[in-house]
Write a protein that holds these residues in place. Structure first.
Motif, short mmCIF file in Angstrom:
data_model
loop_
_atom_site.label_atom_id
_atom_site.label_comp_id
_atom_site.label_asym_id
_atom_site.label_seq_id
_atom_site.Cartn_x
_atom_site.Cartn_y
_atom_site.Cartn_z
N VAL A 77 -12.20 -95.72 -14.57
CA VAL A 77 -13.46 -95.94 -15.30
C VAL A 77 -13.23 -95.82 -16.82
O VAL A 77 -12.15 -95.46 -17.27
CB VAL A 77 -14.58 -95.02 -14.79
CG1 VAL A 77 -14.99 -95.43 -13.38
CG2 VAL A 77 -14.18 -93.56 -14.84
N CYS B 185 -19.72 -93.86 -15.83
CA CYS B 185 -19.66 -92.62 -15.05
C CYS B 185 -20.96 -91.87 -15.33
O CYS B 185 -21.34 -91.71 -16.49
CB CYS B 185 -18.46 -91.78 -15.49
SG CYS B 185 -18.46 -90.12 -14.81
N LEU C 175 -21.60 -88.82 -15.19
CA LEU C 175 -21.39 -87.60 -15.98
C LEU C 175 -21.25 -87.95 -17.46
O LEU C 175 -21.89 -87.34 -18.32
CB LEU C 175 -20.12 -86.88 -15.50
CG LEU C 175 -20.28 -86.06 -14.24
CD1 LEU C 175 -18.93 -85.66 -13.67
CD2 LEU C 175 -21.13 -84.82 -14.51
N HIS D 65 -19.01 -97.36 -9.92
CA HIS D 65 -18.28 -97.63 -11.17
C HIS D 65 -16.79 -97.91 -10.88
O HIS D 65 -16.22 -98.87 -11.39
CB HIS D 65 -18.42 -96.46 -12.14
CG HIS D 65 -19.84 -96.01 -12.30
ND1 HIS D 65 -20.76 -96.78 -12.95
CD2 HIS D 65 -20.50 -94.92 -11.86
CE1 HIS D 65 -21.94 -96.15 -12.92
NE2 HIS D 65 -21.79 -95.03 -12.25
FE1 SF4 Z 1 -15.97 -90.08 -10.90
FE2 SF4 Z 1 -18.43 -89.48 -10.08
FE3 SF4 Z 1 -18.08 -90.50 -12.48
FE4 SF4 Z 1 -17.72 -92.01 -10.29
S1 SF4 Z 1 -19.65 -91.13 -11.04
S2 SF4 Z 1 -16.41 -91.91 -12.08
S3 SF4 Z 1 -16.84 -90.49 -8.90
S4 SF4 Z 1 -17.33 -88.51 -11.74
#
Ligand code: SF4
Ligand code: 13P
Length: 328
Positions: free
Chosen positions: A90, A115, A117, A288
């Protein structure tokens, strides 16, 4: 050998690692052409492909040169000799690779590969936290933007979070943006965490009830959970660690039956490497990670797009936060 073996022979040989996951016909029809083109383009462009453990098996096993968790990819990006780095992962991973290799071309095959996060927090949010808790060090998960890293004292990954936090020798840290990772590390270390309500959209969906139900359906199953899962889910697991930690656990322990509480491709990739292990497969897909495909990697190498760039004003501060992590 690579120079003199015809590409078609090398492509045929690459079927073996994924032979338990797809038929040879499926392989020939859907994958072989793109793989042959990518192998050729890698040589022409002097490119290396880094792949995260959540990439699909045909990317992970067949065309990548370096595979691993976020920590391994950050480390290895620094050691590559090729002129071009293609990140099969990503966007924040591609940014980290660029931070460590400012003179190389870093390509992300689909710049929409974000992502949840990284998107949960801004640099402005971090500045507000620092103002509210003056003097408390900021530890930022690498799943974050360059702007957020630039406001950070030190980065961490799920593979080294405990070590990084403990290396600071303090009783309180600001740990962002993953609330669950911070709470899991607080439980392990006793160090107080000021957190941020960011969550991984893949791991936040697992529940303790679900894990208990799988244990009832599969007596003796060994449960491994990623630390981005809620602490109540991690509490139900036999082991918690980064994707590389889970891979090592399975490779060394060879459990008869295993349940990976994480993204779906992990079980596929590990099943190909561990034929004696049975994988119970409840999993959540990361939309993603799944934006990266053989076709998008081929396109990236053909067009040399999309190139990752870092704003000059953020570069030095963001890089320092990653360098400090790699030095621990
Ligand atoms: Fe990793 Fe979760 Fe972000 Fe997907 S959403 S890139 S699994 S931390
Ligand atoms: P690791 O591979 O570092 O455990 O990270 C998991 C993840 O979700 C990356 O986006």
């Amino acid at each position: 050998m690579d120079q003199i073996t015809p590409v078609r022979d090398r492509v045929d040989a690459l079927y073996e690692p994924v032979s338990r996951l797809m038929s040879r016909e499926d392989w020939a029809r859907n994958y072989a052409d793109d793989i042959a083109a990518i192998l050729r383009l890698k040589q022409e462009r002097n490119a290396v492909i880094l792949a995260h453990n959540y990439q699909t098996p045909e990317i992970f096993h067949c065309i990548s040169d370096i595979r691993g968790d976020s920590l391994a990819l950050a480390r290895e990006a620094q050691r590559t000799e090729e002129r071009v780095i293609v990140m099969a992962g990503v966007h924040f991973m591609a940014e980290t690779a660029k931070l460590m290799n400012p003179d190389k071309t870093v390509l992300i095959p689909d710049s929409r590969a974000g992502c949840s996060l990284a998107e949960s927090i801004t640099a402005e949010n971090v500045r507000a936290l620092k103002a509210a808790y003056p003097g408390v060090p900021v530890v930022t998960y690498v799943n974050s933007s360059v702007a957020v890293k630039a406001e950070t004292d030190i980065c961490c990954t799920s593979g080294n979070a405990r070590k990084i936090v403990e290396s600071l020798g303090v009783s309180r840290v600001i740990m962002i943006p993953d609330e669950f990772l911070a709470r899991n590390i607080q439980k392990e270390t006793g160090i107080e965490m000021i957190t941020w309500p960011g969550h991984c959209e893949v791991h936040e969906r697992f529940t303790p009830l679900e894990i208990r139900q799988y244990r009832r359906m599969h007596p003796g199953v060994v449960v491994l959970a990623h630390p981005e899962c809620p602490p109540e889910v991690v509490a139900e697991a036999d082991y918690s660690g980064s994707t590389a930690g889970m891979m090592e656990f399975v490779a060394v322990q060879q459990p008869r039956k295993v349940l990976l509480v994480t993204e779906c491709s992990m079980s596929d990739n590990l099943a190909a490497l561990n034929p004696a292990v049975e994988f119970v497969r409840p999993c959540n897909l990361c939309p993603h990670m799944k934006r990266i495909t053989l076709a998008s990697i081929r396109h990236a190498l053909e067009t040399m797009q999309e190139e990752v760039t870092i704003p000059e004003a953020l570069f030095a501060r963001a890089r320092l936060s990653v360098e400090r992590m790699l030095a621990v």
